[in-house]
Design a protein around this motif. Structure first.
Motif, PDB file in Angstrom:
ATOM      1  N   TYR A  21      32.115  62.712 -51.610  1.00 34.50           N
ATOM      2  CA  TYR A  21      32.779  61.659 -52.376  1.00 34.50           C
ATOM      3  C   TYR A  21      32.562  61.843 -53.875  1.00 34.50           C
ATOM      4  O   TYR A  21      33.448  61.576 -54.672  1.00 34.50           O
ATOM      5  N   GLU A  51      39.299  62.783 -45.160  1.00 37.92           N
ATOM      6  CA  GLU A  51      38.410  61.712 -44.716  1.00 37.92           C
ATOM      7  C   GLU A  51      38.605  61.431 -43.235  1.00 37.92           C
ATOM      8  O   GLU A  51      37.682  61.036 -42.539  1.00 37.92           O
ATOM      9  N   SER A 145      41.492  46.326 -46.875  1.00 37.50           N
ATOM     10  CA  SER A 145      40.452  47.289 -46.501  1.00 37.50           C
ATOM     11  C   SER A 145      39.215  47.123 -47.375  1.00 37.50           C
ATOM     12  O   SER A 145      38.081  47.173 -46.887  1.00 37.50           O
ATOM     13  N   MET A 149      35.561  46.149 -46.023  1.00 39.09           N
ATOM     14  CA  MET A 149      34.379  46.999 -46.263  1.00 39.09           C
ATOM     15  C   MET A 149      33.268  46.233 -46.976  1.00 39.09           C
ATOM     16  O   MET A 149      32.089  46.385 -46.649  1.00 39.09           O
ATOM     17  N   ILE A 152      31.664  43.943 -44.413  1.00 40.25           N
ATOM     18  CA  ILE A 152      30.841  44.733 -43.491  1.00 40.25           C
ATOM     19  C   ILE A 152      29.512  45.100 -44.146  1.00 40.25           C
ATOM     20  O   ILE A 152      28.447  44.996 -43.522  1.00 40.25           O
ATOM     21  N   ASN A 153      29.552  45.506 -45.426  1.00 38.00           N
ATOM     22  CA  ASN A 153      28.316  45.885 -46.120  1.00 38.00           C
ATOM     23  C   ASN A 153      27.455  44.689 -46.472  1.00 38.00           C
ATOM     24  O   ASN A 153      26.240  44.726 -46.306  1.00 38.00           O
ATOM     25  N   SER A 160      32.203  50.625 -37.853  1.00 33.66           N
ATOM     26  CA  SER A 160      32.455  51.962 -38.386  1.00 33.66           C
ATOM     27  C   SER A 160      33.577  51.958 -39.424  1.00 33.66           C
ATOM     28  O   SER A 160      34.623  51.339 -39.224  1.00 33.66           O
ATOM     29  N   SER A 161      33.358  52.681 -40.509  1.00 36.36           N
ATOM     30  CA  SER A 161      34.412  52.821 -41.518  1.00 36.36           C
ATOM     31  C   SER A 161      35.584  53.621 -40.942  1.00 36.36           C
ATOM     32  O   SER A 161      36.734  53.432 -41.341  1.00 36.36           O
ATOM     33  N   LEU A 164      37.776  51.204 -39.248  1.00 38.39           N
ATOM     34  CA  LEU A 164      38.537  50.459 -40.255  1.00 38.39           C
ATOM     35  C   LEU A 164      39.734  51.277 -40.740  1.00 38.39           C
ATOM     36  O   LEU A 164      40.842  50.754 -40.877  1.00 38.39           O
ATOM     37  N   MET A 165      39.526  52.579 -40.982  1.00 39.28           N
ATOM     38  CA  MET A 165      40.636  53.434 -41.399  1.00 39.28           C
ATOM     39  C   MET A 165      41.690  53.539 -40.309  1.00 39.28           C
ATOM     40  O   MET A 165      42.890  53.526 -40.590  1.00 39.28           O
TER      41      MET A 165
END
Length: 190
Positions: A21, A51, A145, A149, A152-153, A160-161, A164-165
């Protein structure tokens, strides 16, 4: 061309800490803006694809750029360019320093590097958002999104990310299919 590909990605691999990243910003700066090997839209697309596919995102990006510039051999050379420097650095560290991160100066340097990595990742994200299509649908998907995220954090949910994707992709494809495919250039639907 092959030597240029190798040296370009070796430089990115050697001088970028923090993983894939953090490397996205450098890859975009060098491959899109300076050398113009790929367009910004291609960079955004390859970032999303990289990704979503197995393997580190920076390696997938390097492989794509290498393939685009010099075919299969270019893909191999660019991939080696981004991998070899990290491998050599880690190998040397493992040979000579048993407790590498316990050395005070190294530990302090890595604290600073963590901040720089965060800034590089933020820079890549901001650049992509600025150059994103200014249409309501892509922006809505992005905002939803982002909120998901953050939730979630913040709440430390075990989600899981990747899931989400996949949800974002399913929603986007569902709306695309429901609206009907847009007409291609030349006026004919495919």
């Amino acid at each position: 061309m092959l030597l240029d590909l190798f040296l370009t990605f070796a430089k990115i691999g050697f001088f970028t800490f923090g993983g894939g990243y953090a490397m996205i910003s450098m890859i975009e700066n060098i491959c899109v803006e300076r050398k113009q090997w790929i367009t910004h839209d291609e960079m955004m697309n390859v970032t999303v694809i990289a990704e979503s596919t197995p393997g580190p995102i920076a390696i997938n990006c390097a492989t794509f750029v290498g393939y685009k510039k010099a075919g299969f051999l270019g893909a191999i050379i660019a991939t080696l360019g981004i991998i070899v420097p990290s491998f050599i650095v880690i190998y040397i560290i493992s040979m000579f320093l048993d407790n590498f991160l316990e050395i005070t100066i190294i530990a302090n340097a890595f604290k600073g590097i963590k901040i720089a990595v965060g800034i590089l990742i933020l820079d890549a994200g901001i650049t992509m958002v600025k150059k994103m299509q200014k249409k309501a649908f892509p922006q809505t998907i992005m905002i939803c999104s982002l909120i998901a995220m953050l939730a979630i954090n913040i709440f430390a949910w075990n989600f899981s990310s990747i899931a989400l994707m996949l949800i974002a992709a399913v929603v986007s494809l569902s709306i695309y299919v429901a609206k009907g495919a847009p007409e291609q250039k030349g006026g004919a639907k495919k």
